[in-house]
Write a protein that holds these residues in place. Sequence first.
Motif, mmCIF file in Angstrom:
data_model
loop_
_atom_site.group_PDB
_atom_site.id
_atom_site.type_symbol
_atom_site.label_atom_id
_atom_site.label_comp_id
_atom_site.label_asym_id
_atom_site.label_seq_id
_atom_site.Cartn_x
_atom_site.Cartn_y
_atom_site.Cartn_z
ATOM 1 N N LEU A 88 6.790 12.785 -7.895
ATOM 2 C CA LEU A 88 8.133 12.396 -7.455
ATOM 3 C C LEU A 88 8.069 11.486 -6.228
ATOM 4 C CD1 LEU A 88 10.131 15.706 -7.943
ATOM 5 C CD2 LEU A 88 10.579 13.531 -9.072
ATOM 6 N N LEU A 89 7.130 11.760 -5.349
ATOM 7 C CA LEU A 89 7.008 10.927 -4.143
ATOM 8 C C LEU A 89 6.657 9.481 -4.510
ATOM 9 C CD1 LEU A 89 5.249 13.429 -1.727
ATOM 10 C CD2 LEU A 89 7.466 12.331 -1.327
ATOM 11 N N ASP A 90 5.996 9.299 -5.647
ATOM 12 C CA ASP A 90 5.694 7.933 -6.090
ATOM 13 C C ASP A 90 6.966 7.161 -6.426
ATOM 14 O OD1 ASP A 90 2.984 7.988 -5.785
ATOM 15 O OD2 ASP A 90 2.576 8.637 -7.844
ATOM 16 N N GLY A 91 8.061 7.885 -6.704
ATOM 17 C CA GLY A 91 9.282 7.209 -7.123
ATOM 18 C C GLY A 91 10.412 7.248 -6.109
ATOM 19 N N VAL A 92 10.115 7.600 -4.848
ATOM 20 C CA VAL A 92 11.201 7.683 -3.868
ATOM 21 C C VAL A 92 11.801 6.304 -3.606
ATOM 22 C CG1 VAL A 92 10.458 9.805 -2.730
ATOM 23 C CG2 VAL A 92 9.530 7.615 -1.951
ATOM 24 N N ALA A 93 13.073 6.295 -3.209
ATOM 25 C CA ALA A 93 13.807 5.040 -3.039
ATOM 26 C C ALA A 93 13.314 4.244 -1.830
ATOM 27 C CB ALA A 93 15.301 5.331 -2.915
ATOM 28 N N SER A 94 13.010 4.931 -0.742
ATOM 29 C CA SER A 94 12.457 4.248 0.436
ATOM 30 C C SER A 94 10.935 4.293 0.335
ATOM 31 C CB SER A 94 12.915 4.942 1.720
ATOM 32 O OG SER A 94 14.301 4.787 1.885
ATOM 33 N N GLU A 95 10.296 3.438 1.074
ATOM 34 C CA GLU A 95 8.837 3.329 0.985
ATOM 35 C C GLU A 95 8.138 4.670 1.195
ATOM 36 O OE1 GLU A 95 5.167 1.140 3.367
ATOM 37 O OE2 GLU A 95 7.180 1.166 4.218
ATOM 38 N N ARG A 96 7.196 4.972 0.307
ATOM 39 C CA ARG A 96 6.384 6.173 0.507
ATOM 40 C C ARG A 96 5.353 5.911 1.589
ATOM 41 N NH1 ARG A 96 2.833 9.798 -3.835
ATOM 42 N NH2 ARG A 96 2.127 11.287 -2.263
ATOM 43 N N GLN A 97 5.228 6.841 2.510
ATOM 44 C CA GLN A 97 4.228 6.732 3.572
ATOM 45 C C GLN A 97 3.323 7.960 3.518
ATOM 46 O OE1 GLN A 97 6.318 6.120 7.297
ATOM 47 N NE2 GLN A 97 7.391 4.324 6.514
ATOM 48 N N PRO A 98 2.179 7.915 4.218
ATOM 49 C CA PRO A 98 1.282 9.080 4.184
ATOM 50 C C PRO A 98 1.970 10.374 4.624
ATOM 51 C CG PRO A 98 0.159 7.194 5.126
ATOM 52 C CD PRO A 98 1.597 6.785 4.949
#
Length: 107
Positions: free
Chosen positions: A71-81
């Motif tokens: 799911l984190l791969d598809g978040v609307a805002s940029e994924r960060q570490p």
Amino acid sequence: MPTIHYILKDGSTRSIDAKPGSSVMENAVRNNVRGIDAECGGCCSCATCHVYVDDAFVALLPPADDMENDLLDGVASERQPCSRLSCQITMTAELDGITVRVPETQI
Ligand code: FES
């Protein structure tokens, strides 16, 4: 009770005392913290509860499982570490003072 600090999009901070065992998402929704939509209600299927966790607390969290990671791969805002889904962060005494930043958008 452990405290959660939410940094909102406008730069202001909301601090909320959380019941141990409750999630960072639940505390946000219950207290009308803006910017955490949580459309699925916490069943880890919407990714609209995305937050950026302060670096000092990232290592204290259990790693994201496969479902959260996908799911984190598809978040609307940029994924960060430091990106996590706030419905998957369960409050404990050890997490007292955790700071999470609300992303620019959830949709
Ligand atoms: Fe839907 Fe967290 S509330 S994934």
